[in-house]
Design a protein around this motif. Sequence first.
Motif, PDB file in Angstrom:
ATOM      1  N   ASP A 106     -72.383  89.057  -5.662  1.00 25.77           N
ATOM      2  CA  ASP A 106     -72.464  88.262  -7.702  1.00 25.77           C
ATOM      3  C   ASP A 106     -71.026  88.557  -7.541  1.00 25.77           C
ATOM      4  O   ASP A 106     -70.412  87.747  -8.180  1.00 25.77           O
ATOM      5  CB  ASP A 106     -73.632  89.056  -8.490  1.00 25.77           C
ATOM      6  N   HIS A 107     -70.114  89.782  -6.730  1.00 27.50           N
ATOM      7  CA  HIS A 107     -69.115  89.838  -7.227  1.00 27.50           C
ATOM      8  C   HIS A 107     -68.221  89.170  -6.749  1.00 27.50           C
ATOM      9  O   HIS A 107     -67.217  88.241  -6.895  1.00 27.50           O
ATOM     10  CB  HIS A 107     -68.397  91.781  -6.558  1.00 27.50           C
ATOM     11  N   ASP A 108     -68.179  89.199  -5.573  1.00 26.40           N
ATOM     12  CA  ASP A 108     -67.431  87.439  -4.755  1.00 26.40           C
ATOM     13  C   ASP A 108     -67.846  86.379  -5.075  1.00 26.40           C
ATOM     14  O   ASP A 108     -66.429  85.741  -5.107  1.00 26.40           O
ATOM     15  CB  ASP A 108     -68.319  88.022  -2.917  1.00 26.40           C
ATOM     16  N   PHE A 109     -68.389  86.112  -5.700  1.00 26.24           N
ATOM     17  CA  PHE A 109     -69.155  85.093  -6.517  1.00 26.24           C
ATOM     18  C   PHE A 109     -68.464  84.602  -7.640  1.00 26.24           C
ATOM     19  O   PHE A 109     -67.869  83.967  -7.546  1.00 26.24           O
ATOM     20  CB  PHE A 109     -70.591  84.686  -6.801  1.00 26.24           C
ATOM     21  N   ALA A 110     -68.318  85.825  -8.511  1.00 25.59           N
ATOM     22  CA  ALA A 110     -67.028  85.259  -9.561  1.00 25.59           C
ATOM     23  C   ALA A 110     -66.145  85.495  -9.537  1.00 25.59           C
ATOM     24  O   ALA A 110     -65.561  84.863 -10.363  1.00 25.59           O
ATOM     25  CB  ALA A 110     -68.255  86.719  -9.846  1.00 25.59           C
ATOM     26  N   VAL A 111     -65.324  86.194  -8.610  1.00 26.00           N
ATOM     27  CA  VAL A 111     -64.248  86.534  -8.262  1.00 26.00           C
ATOM     28  C   VAL A 111     -64.154  85.519  -7.248  1.00 26.00           C
ATOM     29  O   VAL A 111     -62.409  84.804  -7.697  1.00 26.00           O
ATOM     30  CB  VAL A 111     -63.583  87.507  -7.770  1.00 26.00           C
ATOM     31  N   ASN A 112     -64.418  84.611  -6.688  1.00 25.43           N
ATOM     32  CA  ASN A 112     -63.672  83.922  -5.591  1.00 25.43           C
ATOM     33  C   ASN A 112     -64.700  82.861  -4.686  1.00 25.43           C
ATOM     34  O   ASN A 112     -64.250  82.034  -4.200  1.00 25.43           O
ATOM     35  CB  ASN A 112     -63.681  85.014  -4.128  1.00 25.43           C
ATOM     36  N   ILE A 113     -65.917  82.291  -5.668  1.00 27.42           N
ATOM     37  CA  ILE A 113     -66.397  81.640  -5.150  1.00 27.42           C
ATOM     38  C   ILE A 113     -65.378  79.404  -5.306  1.00 27.42           C
ATOM     39  O   ILE A 113     -65.415  79.205  -4.592  1.00 27.42           O
ATOM     40  CB  ILE A 113     -66.880  81.090  -6.900  1.00 27.42           C
ATOM     41  N   ASP A 114     -64.328  79.867  -5.813  1.00 27.37           N
ATOM     42  CA  ASP A 114     -63.047  78.669  -6.355  1.00 27.37           C
ATOM     43  C   ASP A 114     -62.512  78.118  -4.955  1.00 27.37           C
ATOM     44  O   ASP A 114     -62.810  77.917  -3.807  1.00 27.37           O
ATOM     45  CB  ASP A 114     -62.456  78.750  -6.569  1.00 27.37           C
ATOM     46  N   ALA A 115     -62.109  80.104  -4.051  1.00 28.18           N
ATOM     47  CA  ALA A 115     -61.715  79.719  -3.016  1.00 28.18           C
ATOM     48  C   ALA A 115     -62.184  79.352  -1.754  1.00 28.18           C
ATOM     49  O   ALA A 115     -61.643  78.751  -0.672  1.00 28.18           O
ATOM     50  CB  ALA A 115     -60.620  81.041  -3.104  1.00 28.18           C
ATOM     51  N   ILE A 116     -63.764  80.193  -2.091  1.00 27.94           N
ATOM     52  CA  ILE A 116     -64.829  79.786  -0.637  1.00 27.94           C
ATOM     53  C   ILE A 116     -64.681  78.154  -0.765  1.00 27.94           C
ATOM     54  O   ILE A 116     -65.297  78.552   0.525  1.00 27.94           O
ATOM     55  CB  ILE A 116     -65.869  80.367  -1.224  1.00 27.94           C
ATOM     56  N   LEU A 117     -65.564  77.746  -1.640  1.00 27.48           N
ATOM     57  CA  LEU A 117     -65.447  76.265  -1.926  1.00 27.48           C
ATOM     58  C   LEU A 117     -64.609  75.396  -1.358  1.00 27.48           C
ATOM     59  O   LEU A 117     -64.446  74.592  -0.393  1.00 27.48           O
ATOM     60  CB  LEU A 117     -65.855  75.862  -2.862  1.00 27.48           C
ATOM     61  N   LEU A 118     -63.254  75.304  -1.538  1.00 28.50           N
ATOM     62  CA  LEU A 118     -61.772  75.002  -1.010  1.00 28.50           C
ATOM     63  C   LEU A 118     -62.075  75.452   1.079  1.00 28.50           C
ATOM     64  O   LEU A 118     -61.893  74.607   1.606  1.00 28.50           O
ATOM     65  CB  LEU A 118     -61.140  75.557  -1.720  1.00 28.50           C
ATOM     66  N   PHE A 119     -62.149  76.608   1.219  1.00 29.15           N
ATOM     67  CA  PHE A 119     -62.055  77.360   2.135  1.00 29.15           C
ATOM     68  C   PHE A 119     -63.038  76.564   3.373  1.00 29.15           C
ATOM     69  O   PHE A 119     -63.140  75.533   4.618  1.00 29.15           O
ATOM     70  CB  PHE A 119     -61.858  78.529   2.631  1.00 29.15           C
ATOM     71  N   LYS A 120     -64.657  76.481   2.749  1.00 25.06           N
ATOM     72  CA  LYS A 120     -65.197  75.538   3.542  1.00 25.06           C
ATOM     73  C   LYS A 120     -65.335  74.219   3.622  1.00 25.06           C
ATOM     74  O   LYS A 120     -65.080  73.851   4.306  1.00 25.06           O
ATOM     75  CB  LYS A 120     -66.669  75.832   1.998  1.00 25.06           C
ATOM     76  N   ALA A 121     -64.524  73.564   2.538  1.00 20.85           N
ATOM     77  CA  ALA A 121     -64.598  71.849   2.885  1.00 20.85           C
ATOM     78  C   ALA A 121     -63.215  71.883   3.704  1.00 20.85           C
ATOM     79  O   ALA A 121     -63.492  70.818   4.692  1.00 20.85           O
ATOM     80  CB  ALA A 121     -63.964  71.670   1.021  1.00 20.85           C
ATOM     81  N   ASP A 122     -62.632  72.503   3.300  1.00 21.32           N
ATOM     82  CA  ASP A 122     -61.326  72.185   5.083  1.00 21.32           C
ATOM     83  C   ASP A 122     -62.043  72.660   5.762  1.00 21.32           C
ATOM     84  O   ASP A 122     -61.457  72.433   6.766  1.00 21.32           O
ATOM     85  CB  ASP A 122     -60.127  73.352   4.343  1.00 21.32           C
ATOM     86  N   PHE A 123     -62.698  74.168   5.776  1.00 19.78           N
ATOM     87  CA  PHE A 123     -62.733  74.754   7.823  1.00 19.78           C
ATOM     88  C   PHE A 123     -63.704  73.529   8.428  1.00 19.78           C
ATOM     89  O   PHE A 123     -63.428  73.292   9.024  1.00 19.78           O
ATOM     90  CB  PHE A 123     -63.800  75.817   7.391  1.00 19.78           C
ATOM     91  N   GLU A 124     -65.123  72.163   7.650  1.00 19.26           N
ATOM     92  CA  GLU A 124     -65.828  72.107   7.787  1.00 19.26           C
ATOM     93  C   GLU A 124     -64.943  70.444   8.180  1.00 19.26           C
ATOM     94  O   GLU A 124     -65.420  70.313   9.386  1.00 19.26           O
ATOM     95  CB  GLU A 124     -66.674  71.455   6.702  1.00 19.26           C
ATOM     96  N   LYS A 125     -64.269  70.219   7.818  1.00 15.53           N
ATOM     97  CA  LYS A 125     -63.612  68.963   7.990  1.00 15.53           C
ATOM     98  C   LYS A 125     -62.428  69.635   9.193  1.00 15.53           C
ATOM     99  O   LYS A 125     -62.222  68.209   9.918  1.00 15.53           O
ATOM    100  CB  LYS A 125     -62.397  68.964   6.961  1.00 15.53           C
TER     101      LYS A 125
END
Length: 130
Positions: A106-125
């Motif tokens: 939950d800590h990672d979600f609160a602190v990092n979710i925006d960076a994770i979502l950007l990474f995920k989208a770029d990574f899949e592309k």
Amino acid sequence: MKILFDETYTSNEGKRTSRNIWYGDADLTVDGEFGKNINLNEDFMDNLCEIIKNDLSKNAANKATETNWYIYGSGVTQDAIGDNIRPTIMVRERSDEFITNFNMSDHDFAVNIDAILLFKADFEKRLASH
């Protein structure tokens, strides 16, 4: 990062094969103000893309129906109730389509979710254009 297991399973009727590859000791966390934070950067993405590309090139003549990767972080973060959570990135390739998922505290979600979502989208592309 080191490979832990590389196993292929065939369905009971023999129509589907699932190759599963586990990696450990991925450098996914850095110390932050309130504990460990997930750290995703361009070098890490390049490394993951290269690993996946290389894994897919192995056994290309006998390609599995789907391939799954499980990338375990070397560190753990804690959630609000004190459980240790090991960040994990999961990737599935099926019919040349890639899906990624992150397990995190939950800590990672609160602190990092925006960076994770950007990474995920770029990574899949990037994986799709391999």
